[in-house]
Scaffold this active site. Sequence first.
Site: not given
Lengths: 339, 339
Positions: B43-45, B236
């Site tokens: 996870r985590g862009a 984000d």
Amino acid sequence: RPVELREAEVRMIDQRQLPEKLVYVDAKDARETAEAIRAMVVRGAPAIALAGAFGFYLEASRHISESADKLEEVLVKAHALLLASRPTAVNLSFALTRMMNTFHTLALREVRVDEIVRGLRAEALALQAEDEVACRQIGEHLLTLYEEGMGVLTHCNTGGLATSRYGTALAGFYLAKERGMALRVYADETRPYLQGSRLTAWELQQAGVDVTVICDNMAAAVMAQGLARAVVVGADRIAANGDTANKIGTMGLAILARHFGIPFYVAAPVSTIDPRTPTGAEIPIETRPEDELTVIRGARIAPVGVAAYNPAFDVTPSDLITAIITEIGIYRAPYAFSH
Amino acid sequence: RPVELREAEVRMIDQRQLPEKLVYVDAKDARETAEAIRAMVVRGAPAIALAGAFGFYLEASRHISESADKLEEVLVKAHALLLASRPTAVNLSFALTRMMNTFHTLALREVRVDEIVRGLRAEALALQAEDEVACRQIGEHLLTLYEEGMGVLTHCNTGGLATSRYGTALAGFYLAKERGMALRVYADETRPYLQGSRLTAWELQQAGVDVTVICDNMAAAVMAQGLARAVVVGADRIAANGDTANKIGTMGLAILARHFGIPFYVAAPVSTIDPRTPTGAEIPIETRPEDELTVIRGARIAPVGVAAYNPAFDVTPSDLITAIITEIGIYRAPYAFSH
């Protein structure tokens, strides 16, 4: 009701098992009642006090055919046992003192032992009735601050489960429901113990009140969107200047309410106001064990060995509190309590 | 590192199992990589984008003896498959576009297929190196804002687990550690997913950084006591006016920081600043399923059937943000981004 006196036992909702299971625990004497309090079957200072008074009476009723001297001996032990079950709850101490005083008053008048026992039962039930009336009055005063359809945010559990009935901060929601006034309640979950999502959400849902659970960190979003237009919380201790100690997270909500220009209300019986505590700086803040934060219902949610900081309460400065709502009326800043 | 390219596979830390277990998942082609992304192993862009680029390269390497036309056919499919694994992550789309462009550039020049595959490997590793350099630069800028011994509060996980290395908001802590500068980090747990207590606490603990976990509702207490003297979070999406969408709870921290007069920092690569979004009002906020809030690691913490509100993000108005720290420098309000 979290605590109820039945024929030969005190029946308590086992709050440790909510909301998964609604289970009752019965205690038939002082020892079993003290054990239930210690094990946190019952929580909330007024509810603990009631359980203690009922346990004290039950102990007396089991010695109804003894002499008054023998009964006194039994009750002195019961008093000590119950008082030790949760040493920090002042309401419990207050209730047990009233029960002991009732015994002494009747014994001095040389009333028959069975009449003394009946008197103790009446005194315990009076404590319950008084708490219920105070909560209801708090609710009446809270209602004057709400409007039809309004969203109100609350924190922790200060409801029927914590008192004899109605609760303090939640009392306004129950009265609104009784009178057909629609309110939308936002219950934040109140980490680390989750009293909001486990207990407040459960009791309001049972009563048919419109309640929505949010995480603690969603309060600002709920205010920014206009969903909550007031905040109402309880209190563990209120200093003479209005500074209020309450469940951790309360101060943050007061700051957010100020930012968004919405009122922040504290609801509590006048007995919570402590004239011997000048300001919040004199209120000691309990720090609780780290694993109460790092483990949720048996599941580890933080790495083993990591530090955690777990203060149980915070102190909200009185200048952030719009009003303090008691059974005898509504106080507003600057606070000058009259009772 | 959360994502690493090995001989014939991409190795990912299974972040779903942290902090209880450190387990790796290997993917050897595009399909397996897409599956791992979809299942939230990673996870985590930025970390997702890297995994995607590595999966894309691995798919190419498995067709090294095919024609360029056949390889193109394979890569078009791999691109679509990987892109669909998490459709909202723009970083993933950006990384896959760069990989596809690299193929086309080399194929147009009629480079041999094994050379094309080597070129794709180099491009994927370049993406990783660039992300690492950007994070390190963010960390360098953050360090100029900290002082020896300072307590800093962070939210969610924007660390090494979410990027190729160092992270964004956490980068300053890693660089401080490397240089022997002592900082005390407060990681709030970040309900409902607990990225703070599960991931941030874990990775900082692994690196020997002084980290303490708190509940989200303890932030005000930690600021009031002077334990945290700055807040740093990731982002984000940042609108052209500086309004910042980030994990739910961020806005509340910004309001508390303003109340206590401590700086509130947003750390993010410039690619997070979206010039096509004028203000925060244009950023759509995703609402997630209720049971992500009412169930923690399998245990129900709210009554069945109760309503829950679960917004995944909030938008912090730019006037509450002291500075936005990027790899190319520090922006301060009023925000006029130059890139």
